[in-house]
Design a protein around this motif. Sequence first.
Motif, PDB file in Angstrom:
ATOM      1  N   ASP A   1       0.891  -1.170   0.000  1.00  0.00           N
ATOM      2  CA  ASP A   1       0.000   0.000   0.000  1.00  0.00           C
ATOM      3  C   ASP A   1       0.926   1.216   0.000  1.00  0.00           C
ATOM      4  O   ASP A   1       1.981   1.195   0.656  1.00  0.00           O
ATOM      5  N   PHE A   2       0.574   2.262  -0.735  1.00  0.00           N
ATOM      6  CA  PHE A   2       1.416   3.464  -0.696  1.00  0.00           C
ATOM      7  C   PHE A   2       0.567   4.720  -0.890  1.00  0.00           C
ATOM      8  O   PHE A   2      -0.495   4.688  -1.514  1.00  0.00           O
TER       9      PHE A   2
ATOM     10  N   VAL B   1       6.084 -10.326   0.648  1.00  0.00           N
ATOM     11  CA  VAL B   1       7.273 -10.454  -0.200  1.00  0.00           C
ATOM     12  C   VAL B   1       7.214 -11.817  -0.882  1.00  0.00           C
ATOM     13  O   VAL B   1       7.087 -12.846  -0.214  1.00  0.00           O
ATOM     14  N   LYS B   2       7.301 -11.812  -2.219  1.00  0.00           N
ATOM     15  CA  LYS B   2       7.193 -13.061  -2.976  1.00  0.00           C
ATOM     16  C   LYS B   2       8.414 -13.255  -3.872  1.00  0.00           C
ATOM     17  O   LYS B   2       8.959 -12.297  -4.405  1.00  0.00           O
TER      18      LYS B   2
ATOM     19  N   ASP C   1       4.767   7.010   1.397  1.00  0.00           N
ATOM     20  CA  ASP C   1       4.671   6.198   2.607  1.00  0.00           C
ATOM     21  C   ASP C   1       4.199   4.815   2.187  1.00  0.00           C
ATOM     22  O   ASP C   1       3.061   4.642   1.725  1.00  0.00           O
ATOM     23  N   CYS C   2       5.073   3.817   2.331  1.00  0.00           N
ATOM     24  CA  CYS C   2       4.789   2.466   1.843  1.00  0.00           C
ATOM     25  C   CYS C   2       4.628   1.480   2.995  1.00  0.00           C
ATOM     26  O   CYS C   2       5.407   1.510   3.958  1.00  0.00           O
TER      27      CYS C   2
ATOM     28  N   ASP D   1      -2.653  -2.824  -2.066  1.00  0.00           N
ATOM     29  CA  ASP D   1      -2.377  -4.188  -2.569  1.00  0.00           C
ATOM     30  C   ASP D   1      -1.761  -4.158  -3.970  1.00  0.00           C
ATOM     31  O   ASP D   1      -2.115  -4.952  -4.849  1.00  0.00           O
ATOM     32  N   TYR D   2      -0.820  -3.228  -4.180  1.00  0.00           N
ATOM     33  CA  TYR D   2      -0.204  -3.092  -5.512  1.00  0.00           C
ATOM     34  C   TYR D   2       0.951  -4.088  -5.634  1.00  0.00           C
ATOM     35  O   TYR D   2       1.884  -4.086  -4.831  1.00  0.00           O
ATOM     36  N   PRO D   3       0.901  -4.963  -6.671  1.00  0.00           N
ATOM     37  CA  PRO D   3       2.005  -5.925  -6.871  1.00  0.00           C
ATOM     38  C   PRO D   3       3.124  -5.283  -7.691  1.00  0.00           C
ATOM     39  O   PRO D   3       2.947  -4.969  -8.866  1.00  0.00           O
TER      40      PRO D   3
END
Length: 443
Positions: free
Chosen positions: A171-172, A244-245, A238-239, A188-190
């Motif tokens: 999220d940012f 982590v994948k 702000d992240c 939820d940005y990949p």
Amino acid sequence: MQVNETLNEGLKRGYAITVTAAELEAKVNEKLAEAQPDVEMKGFRKGKVPMALLKKQFGQRVTGEAMQESIDGAMSEHFEKSGDRPAMQPEVKMTNEDWKEGDDVEVTMTYEALPEIPELDMGKVKLEKMVVKADDAAVEEALSNLAETAQDFKARKKGSKAKDGDQIVIDFVGKVDGEPFEGGAAEDYPLVLGSNSFIPGFEEQLVGVKDGEEKQVTVSFPDDYQAEHLKGKEATFDCTIKEVKEPVAAEINDELAKKFGSDDLAALKSQISERLEAEYAGASRAVMKRALLDALDEMVDFDLPPSLVEAEAGQIAHQLWHEENPEVQGHDHPEIETTDEHNKLANRRVRLGLLLAEIGQKAEIEVTDAEMTQAIMNQARQYPGQERQFFEFVQQNQQMQQQMRAPIFEDKVIDHIVEKADVTEKEITKEELQKAVEELENE
């Protein structure tokens, strides 16, 4: 009209052309008589202007046209009778530059004639065609490469640090001067680290983060950024790292096949096999084409027009110079001198070019409109969004059309020769074909 030979050395030709004053005057009178019915002039009815007045009004212009037409006609008649074909545009000069009305017109014409091309017995051309089959190992290797391009991501062990190439889910919220800006937030940005899909400097600062971590990233928008109000501005993001994948190759199964438009894995393997064999065939043809050109160069010899060889050598030298000096984009550079190597290569290219042109002409080989259209469309794809403009540019540019037509014509002539040549097939491995292609590229 008189045409007298003044030079006949090798392929060089020279002629003196004389158009007598009487012939020129007759042609001028003929042209004025043709125009007379349509001429209108104050004080006369249409078509009734006296010839003497027409000659005074239009004589100079019509004389120039008549002179040019007479010379062109004499040249055409000469080439038709002699059978000569000039290698380049003939050089034509008027020798009596102080010409005045009532004088004969005297002109010199010089050119280099194309040589007589010897007949080639194509059945005596011996060629070897390399054949490579797409074996199971090659298909499996191609499948593995496809699986890597269709990679998935699976969660790393909790607490693992993100590496370049990993995917992080974040999220940012982006801010400029402490205020959030439109389009600067997501949930939820990949994001794949190293994909360069975000502002320069953004992804690098997230290498090493862990799931559950919060991190502030500071970057500056590029000066050429599309949003005017953000150009050159410093921004903070702000992240919150939620996951982590790590990348994993996709499984080789029916699902992978469907991702690439096939019904199932068997169908995908069949398509890969066909594609590989098409690639092998293309590489094999390139090797055989070079062998064919080498054979033709050995089999045929004839005099070459010096002007064509000189022009080709200059073009080769110029191209090689730019390849060695890629930083020079334009033509503002020292004069490039040709070497013996340039001249040797130019001799080969001109000889083979004239030979292939002669064979193609005798075989009545032509490049069809459909083939040209396909070639233009293929090249237009290199200019996304400007395909139509490129298409129109080519249609209006004869030189560009010729540049695109030439290789198509050459390939059709090569195919014509191969059909009549003595060709034997030899089955080899993919590695042997690759070695042959590398040797070709290194020559």
